[in-house]
Design an enzyme around this catalytic site. Sequence first.
Site, mmCIF file in Angstrom:
data_model
loop_
_atom_site.group_PDB
_atom_site.id
_atom_site.type_symbol
_atom_site.label_atom_id
_atom_site.label_comp_id
_atom_site.label_asym_id
_atom_site.label_seq_id
_atom_site.Cartn_x
_atom_site.Cartn_y
_atom_site.Cartn_z
ATOM 1 N N HIS A 122 -33.296 -71.267 -76.811
ATOM 2 C CA HIS A 122 -32.880 -72.615 -77.233
ATOM 3 C C HIS A 122 -34.149 -73.461 -77.373
ATOM 4 O O HIS A 122 -35.145 -73.206 -76.676
ATOM 5 C CB HIS A 122 -31.990 -73.177 -76.121
ATOM 6 C CG HIS A 122 -31.358 -74.496 -76.368
ATOM 7 N ND1 HIS A 122 -32.022 -75.687 -76.222
ATOM 8 C CD2 HIS A 122 -30.104 -74.823 -76.743
ATOM 9 C CE1 HIS A 122 -31.190 -76.684 -76.484
ATOM 10 N NE2 HIS A 122 -30.021 -76.191 -76.813
ATOM 11 N N ASP A 199 -34.245 -69.541 -68.218
ATOM 12 C CA ASP A 199 -33.346 -70.590 -68.669
ATOM 13 C C ASP A 199 -31.922 -70.089 -68.414
ATOM 14 O O ASP A 199 -31.416 -69.241 -69.141
ATOM 15 C CB ASP A 199 -33.581 -70.859 -70.163
ATOM 16 C CG ASP A 199 -32.593 -71.869 -70.727
ATOM 17 O OD1 ASP A 199 -31.671 -72.283 -69.997
ATOM 18 O OD2 ASP A 199 -32.746 -72.248 -71.911
ATOM 19 N N GLN A 202 -26.965 -70.978 -69.990
ATOM 20 C CA GLN A 202 -25.756 -70.252 -70.421
ATOM 21 C C GLN A 202 -25.434 -69.107 -69.465
ATOM 22 O O GLN A 202 -24.527 -68.322 -69.743
ATOM 23 C CB GLN A 202 -25.930 -69.704 -71.846
ATOM 24 C CG GLN A 202 -26.189 -70.748 -72.900
ATOM 25 C CD GLN A 202 -24.976 -71.650 -73.165
ATOM 26 O OE1 GLN A 202 -23.849 -71.359 -72.776
ATOM 27 N NE2 GLN A 202 -25.226 -72.757 -73.844
ATOM 28 N N LYS A 225 -22.478 -77.922 -68.296
ATOM 29 C CA LYS A 225 -21.956 -76.684 -68.899
ATOM 30 C C LYS A 225 -21.164 -75.874 -67.882
ATOM 31 O O LYS A 225 -20.725 -74.763 -68.153
ATOM 32 C CB LYS A 225 -23.109 -75.844 -69.457
ATOM 33 C CG LYS A 225 -23.776 -76.486 -70.683
ATOM 34 C CD LYS A 225 -24.850 -75.595 -71.226
ATOM 35 C CE LYS A 225 -25.859 -76.324 -72.092
ATOM 36 N NZ LYS A 225 -25.378 -76.664 -73.420
ATOM 37 N N CYS A 370 -29.478 -75.575 -82.003
ATOM 38 C CA CYS A 370 -30.783 -75.773 -81.350
ATOM 39 C C CYS A 370 -31.503 -74.441 -81.165
ATOM 40 O O CYS A 370 -32.178 -74.217 -80.144
ATOM 41 C CB CYS A 370 -30.656 -76.478 -80.004
ATOM 42 S SG CYS A 370 -29.962 -78.119 -80.127
HETATM 43 N N1 PMP Z 1 -30.923 -73.770 -72.792
HETATM 44 C C1 PMP Z 1 -29.819 -73.235 -73.343
HETATM 45 C C2 PMP Z 1 -29.718 -71.748 -73.463
HETATM 46 C C3 PMP Z 1 -28.790 -74.070 -73.767
HETATM 47 O O1 PMP Z 1 -27.700 -73.548 -74.321
HETATM 48 C C4 PMP Z 1 -28.938 -75.471 -73.631
HETATM 49 C C5 PMP Z 1 -27.850 -76.426 -74.080
HETATM 50 N N2 PMP Z 1 -27.262 -76.118 -75.298
HETATM 51 C C6 PMP Z 1 -30.098 -75.959 -73.042
HETATM 52 C C7 PMP Z 1 -31.070 -75.084 -72.635
HETATM 53 C C8 PMP Z 1 -30.330 -77.421 -72.858
HETATM 54 O O2 PMP Z 1 -29.383 -77.962 -71.993
HETATM 55 P P1 PMP Z 1 -29.268 -79.552 -71.840
HETATM 56 O O3 PMP Z 1 -29.072 -80.088 -73.218
HETATM 57 O O4 PMP Z 1 -28.054 -79.714 -70.966
HETATM 58 O O5 PMP Z 1 -30.509 -80.014 -71.197
#
Ligand code: PMP
Length: 412
Positions: A122, A199, A202, A225, A370
């Site tokens: 991401h 990270d 997910q 999430k 993203c």
């Molecule tokens: N890493 C991953 C794999 C994500 O899916 C996301 C959110 N879509 C993020 C980081 C960022 O999370 P946040 O927007 O809650 O900071």
Amino acid sequence: MADKRYLIDIRKEFPLLVARPGLVYLDNAATTQKPAAVLDTERAFYEEADANIHRGIYALSEEASDRYERAREKVARFLNAPSAENIVFTAGATDSINLVAHSWGLANLERGDEILLTPLEHHANIVPWQQVAKQTGAKVVFCGLKEDFTLDVDDLKRRITPKTGLLAITQVSNVLGIATPLSEIIPYAKQRGVTVLVDGAQGAPHLKTDVQALGCDFYAFSGHKMLAPTGIGVLYVAEQHRSMQPYRTGGDMIEDVTEQGAEFAPLAPRRLEAGTPHIAGAVGLGAAIDYLESIGMDAIHQHEAALLKKAWHALSRIPDVTLLGPAPENDPLFSSRSAVVSFTVEGIHPHDVAQLLDDEGVCIRVGKHCAHPLHARMKVAATNRASFYLYNTEQDIDALVAALRHAIEVFR
Ligand code: PMP
């Protein structure tokens, strides 16, 4: 742990889903709905214990601090961290990764070093490293993917060299739901002296996660999430990094301040949590963890695996639909995969698909999620993504499939 509740009729515990009975919410990889237990706990904090933490000598402030610190202990247990002291509250996964980039990255990386990433990341786990690279002269390097878009682990290992300072890798792809083989990769990287950030945005919401077994240095995730409020997240910091340079400075993270300078608290979490945190959000995250654990992470994961298989097979039978990533039966890491399916429809722009689905009350996500570098590697401009969680049902999949078939008919 409390008795496990079977995953049935759980929707009635989510006020938004009760208020919108026809809604088919399939955008859980973006954010999840909140159960009454979380909303009530957050509200109870404001009604019963609202005060700033770690400051007042009075009982109300001690109560607020207790609730905040109990939430930290719950997070530590949830991740099997050695102690609550390894848990730093942040604003979310993005904030957690930025914290590591600025605190650890700027202090430890220099010209000639490499930051190894995967194309599954991401943007939250790419852009902060590009910024660190700009500031330090280090170089960002990406490993390869196989034809089915799973990680090319041999290539990743080949790219771990004496120059590699950091491996920043996702646990689960937010686009494809596929897992990375962390239990193989992390020991390999650690044996070669590489610092590893995972990270878990997910991963943590869907899989039982043990940061000590993983052996990573840092693990980041977002509360929203996994049923908790927005604006609260977590960074697990392994013991040897608890004294890293703070990213943000100010109140609460100091031992003493004079007109000449400041002495910081020596160790995380205090050292890394400046200012008033999202106290009620942390308390809400604690309640979300209680809720998830009352059901059981294994039960949630099994429920999702069944939904994923059904969704994959139902969608793959629709003519002109292309699903991205390996089919469940061809995925050796299926047991760590999350219930996310991304697809394209021949001749129909993903935005039109999503719009037509929304007309039928089915919420999916459209775009590049993203993850522009991954879309570039997959050679698709945009995808449709349906992502499931514990309150989704087989009926939701039936509704998705029916709405998609209808959308294709309308469009044709
Ligand atoms: N890493 C991953 C794999 C994500 O899916 C996301 C959110 N879509 C993020 C980081 C960022 O999370 P946040 O927007 O809650 O900071």
